[in-house]
Design an enzyme around this catalytic site. Structure first.
Site, PDB file in Angstrom:
ATOM      1  N   LYS A 115       0.853  -1.189   0.000  1.00  0.00           N
ATOM      2  CA  LYS A 115       0.000   0.000   0.000  1.00  0.00           C
ATOM      3  C   LYS A 115       0.881   1.227   0.000  1.00  0.00           C
ATOM      4  CE  LYS A 115      -4.373   1.251   0.163  1.00  0.00           C
ATOM      5  NZ  LYS A 115      -5.499   0.536  -0.455  1.00  0.00           N
TER       6      LYS A 115
HETATM    7  P1  NAD Z   1     -12.983   7.667  -2.931  1.00  0.00           P
HETATM    8  O1  NAD Z   1     -12.036   8.702  -2.494  1.00  0.00           O
HETATM    9  O2  NAD Z   1     -13.328   7.555  -4.367  1.00  0.00           O
HETATM   10  O3  NAD Z   1     -14.382   7.814  -2.116  1.00  0.00           O
HETATM   11  C1  NAD Z   1     -14.450   7.928  -0.736  1.00  0.00           C
HETATM   12  C2  NAD Z   1     -15.836   8.457  -0.408  1.00  0.00           C
HETATM   13  O4  NAD Z   1     -16.021   8.447   1.011  1.00  0.00           O
HETATM   14  C3  NAD Z   1     -16.058   9.897  -0.860  1.00  0.00           C
HETATM   15  O5  NAD Z   1     -17.370  10.019  -1.371  1.00  0.00           O
HETATM   16  C4  NAD Z   1     -15.931  10.694   0.446  1.00  0.00           C
HETATM   17  O6  NAD Z   1     -16.656  11.925   0.405  1.00  0.00           O
HETATM   18  C5  NAD Z   1     -16.551   9.696   1.401  1.00  0.00           C
HETATM   19  N1  NAD Z   1     -16.241   9.920   2.809  1.00  0.00           N
HETATM   20  C6  NAD Z   1     -15.051  10.205   3.399  1.00  0.00           C
HETATM   21  N2  NAD Z   1     -15.225  10.340   4.726  1.00  0.00           N
HETATM   22  C7  NAD Z   1     -16.535  10.127   4.973  1.00  0.00           C
HETATM   23  C8  NAD Z   1     -17.350  10.132   6.142  1.00  0.00           C
HETATM   24  N3  NAD Z   1     -16.821  10.368   7.341  1.00  0.00           N
HETATM   25  N4  NAD Z   1     -18.682   9.890   6.010  1.00  0.00           N
HETATM   26  C9  NAD Z   1     -19.223   9.642   4.806  1.00  0.00           C
HETATM   27  N5  NAD Z   1     -18.504   9.613   3.673  1.00  0.00           N
HETATM   28  C10 NAD Z   1     -17.194   9.863   3.760  1.00  0.00           C
HETATM   29  O7  NAD Z   1     -12.423   6.272  -2.359  1.00  0.00           O
HETATM   30  P2  NAD Z   1     -12.747   4.797  -2.857  1.00  0.00           P
HETATM   31  O8  NAD Z   1     -11.706   4.397  -3.831  1.00  0.00           O
HETATM   32  O9  NAD Z   1     -14.194   4.709  -3.205  1.00  0.00           O
HETATM   33  O10 NAD Z   1     -12.452   3.982  -1.532  1.00  0.00           O
HETATM   34  C11 NAD Z   1     -13.427   3.843  -0.505  1.00  0.00           C
HETATM   35  C12 NAD Z   1     -13.053   2.661   0.349  1.00  0.00           C
HETATM   36  O11 NAD Z   1     -12.994   1.475  -0.454  1.00  0.00           O
HETATM   37  C13 NAD Z   1     -11.666   2.761   1.013  1.00  0.00           C
HETATM   38  O12 NAD Z   1     -11.712   2.106   2.251  1.00  0.00           O
HETATM   39  C14 NAD Z   1     -10.774   1.992   0.055  1.00  0.00           C
HETATM   40  O13 NAD Z   1      -9.598   1.532   0.675  1.00  0.00           O
HETATM   41  C15 NAD Z   1     -11.709   0.875  -0.330  1.00  0.00           C
HETATM   42  N6  NAD Z   1     -11.376   0.195  -1.573  1.00  0.00           N
HETATM   43  C16 NAD Z   1     -11.171   0.883  -2.724  1.00  0.00           C
HETATM   44  C17 NAD Z   1     -10.859   0.181  -3.896  1.00  0.00           C
HETATM   45  C18 NAD Z   1     -10.666   0.878  -5.208  1.00  0.00           C
HETATM   46  O14 NAD Z   1     -10.377   0.193  -6.190  1.00  0.00           O
HETATM   47  N7  NAD Z   1     -10.818   2.180  -5.302  1.00  0.00           N
HETATM   48  C19 NAD Z   1     -10.750  -1.215  -3.864  1.00  0.00           C
HETATM   49  C20 NAD Z   1     -10.999  -1.891  -2.673  1.00  0.00           C
HETATM   50  C21 NAD Z   1     -11.314  -1.169  -1.526  1.00  0.00           C
END
Ligand code: NAD
Length: 420
Positions: A115
């Protein structure tokens, strides 16, 4: 002296590195893993801290802290996203790297976990500043990443464009285009079709199986989603397509509720235009955190770690919690949900679709042979359905919850690779 001692308040340990260690130890105990192997599998193999000096648009210089952690390469090259967030720390990045090791082993793709993260707020950086920061980071880690060593991908606040900058910077050092150094890049650079939707789609495949087990009909089910980014917004659309009524949604700015069901295609357009779900017409505004307490069948945390804690787990009223985010539930909250018989689909299972299609992308890049969308989705479904049933059967065998079962499968596979 007071007549009675004040009640002692239990303080939860929210350090993700300690949380992943606790989750690991529970499964390691079930597996009776020996002490030496525990030490090998618990600790990251390499972690680097960087300071990245960047020339800002106004001519000043700012220095950003950044990290790249490689947790385990026992089962193959390491794989893992790059996060841009003000709260990024070395401990958080190390925990996320460990979660990916377990995730890759669980879905049985030949990768270990890594990571990266840069402590910054991309909302306060211009596109040019973000590009300079990303390229500087990529250059600093260029000797450590590569298709056979460590392959970055998108995570919170990073996307296909970020991956394109990293691929380009890395390719400048190898003097030839090297698409397989990153995944989640644009398809014109060798990105896989369906990679963007993969984490959410994988979550849906798992949810379908889990609902069947639970006797829950998705066509009449309701859901609430915390986070409306890469993962949460796609999840909302896929649930909408599936006929699930999404009644609550939040992002970092605010939450919205509509018990009749939110018009998700319209919400996606609204978010694209305004940058947030807040104030979407026809819904009641609610505080961001309250979306977790929505009375619904399915709750999808899709934001950050430590969202379901012992402070709010008692208020969760969903039947199924599908952890689209990494580490959204603390161990104490896990116990509370388990006592309430909430079915928790753990992160290393529920969001493993992302890393699975990242693996497909890497395979396609190395072969220079690309699959159509239907082929990617068919293979993804196969992996996710098989993995769900493996976890379900393991939970039955050991009499444990799905999280412990998922770790038992994952750690068992790493043990076999570490000591063949
Ligand atoms: P992103 O930045 O695209 O989206 C994150 C979202 O969460 C945004 O809409 C943000 O406004 C919201 N957010 C942040 N703090 C918040 C809160 N306190 N309350 C409500 N909403 C809140 O990120 P992402 O890529 O969608 O990742 C989200 C999660 O999924 C993370 O834990 C990430 O590690 C995990 N994840 C992502 C991927 C990927 O391919 N992008 C794959 C597996 C897991």
């Amino acid at each position: 002296m007071p007549a009675t001692a004040p009640a002692r308040r239990i303080v939860e340990d929210l350090n993700p590195l300690n949380i992943v260690a606790q989750q690991f130890e529970i499964a390691a105990d079930y597996l009776k893993l020996d002490a030496g192997l525990r030490e090998v599998l618990r600790r990251p193999r390499r972690s680097i801290s960087l300071t990245l000096p960047i020339r800002m648009d106004d001519g000043t210089i700012r220095v950003f802290d950044a990290y790249r952690v490689l947790h385990s390469d026992i089962r193959g090259p390491c794989k893992g996203g790059i996060r841009y967030h003000p709260n990024v720390t070395c401990d958080e990045v190390s925990a996320l790297a460990a979660w990916i090791t377990w995730k890759c082993a669980l879905v049985d793709v030949p990768f270990g976990g890594a990571k990266g993260g840069i402590a910054c707020d991309p909302k306060h950086l211009s596109r040019n500043e973000l590009e300079r920061l990303t390229r500087r980071y990529a250059y600093e880690i260029a000797t450590l990443i590569g298709p056979d060593q460590d392959i970055p991908a998108p995570d919170v606040n990073s996307d296909a464009q970020t991956m394109a900058w990293i691929m380009d910077t890395y390719s400048m050092t190898t003097r030839h285009a090297t698409p397989a150094v990153v995944t989640g890049k644009p398809s014109f650079l060798g990105g896989s079709l369906s990679r963007f939707e993969a984490s959410a789609r994988g979550c849906l495949f798992v949810l379908r199986e889990a609902s069947r087990m639970r006797g829950l009909d998705l066509k009449t089910a309701t859901a609430a989603i915390q986070g409306f980014g890469n993962v949460g917004s796609v999840m909302a659309r896929l649930l909408w397509d599936e006929g699930v009524r999404v009644i609550g949604v939040s992002d970092s700015k605010g939450g919205i509720l509509n018990k009749e069901g939110i018009d998700i295609p319209a919400l996606l357009r609204f978010k694209a235009a305004t940058g947030s779900v807040e104030a979407f017409p026809g819904c009641s505004p609610i505080p961001s955190d309250d979306v977790l307490k929505t009375q619904c069948d399915i709750l999808i945390p899709a934001a950050l770690e430590n969202q379901i804690t012992m402070e709010n787990a008692g208020y969760i009223r969903a039947e199924i919690v599908a952890e689209a985010a990494n580490g959204p539930t603390t161990p104490e909250a896990d116990l509370m949900l388990s006592r309430k018989e909430v079915m928790v689909l753990p992160d290393i299972l529920a969001n493993a679709g992302g890393v699975t299609v990242s693996y497909f992308e890497w395979v396609q890049d190395l072969q220079q042979l690309f699959w159509d969308e239907a082929e990617v989705n068919r293979r993804l479904e196969q992996v996710m359905v098989k993995t769900f049933h493996k976890v379900h059967d393991t939970a039955k065998k050991y009499g444990c919850d799905y999280r412990a079962a998922a770790y038992i499968v994952a750690i068992g596979r790493c043990r076999r690779s570490a000591a063949p």
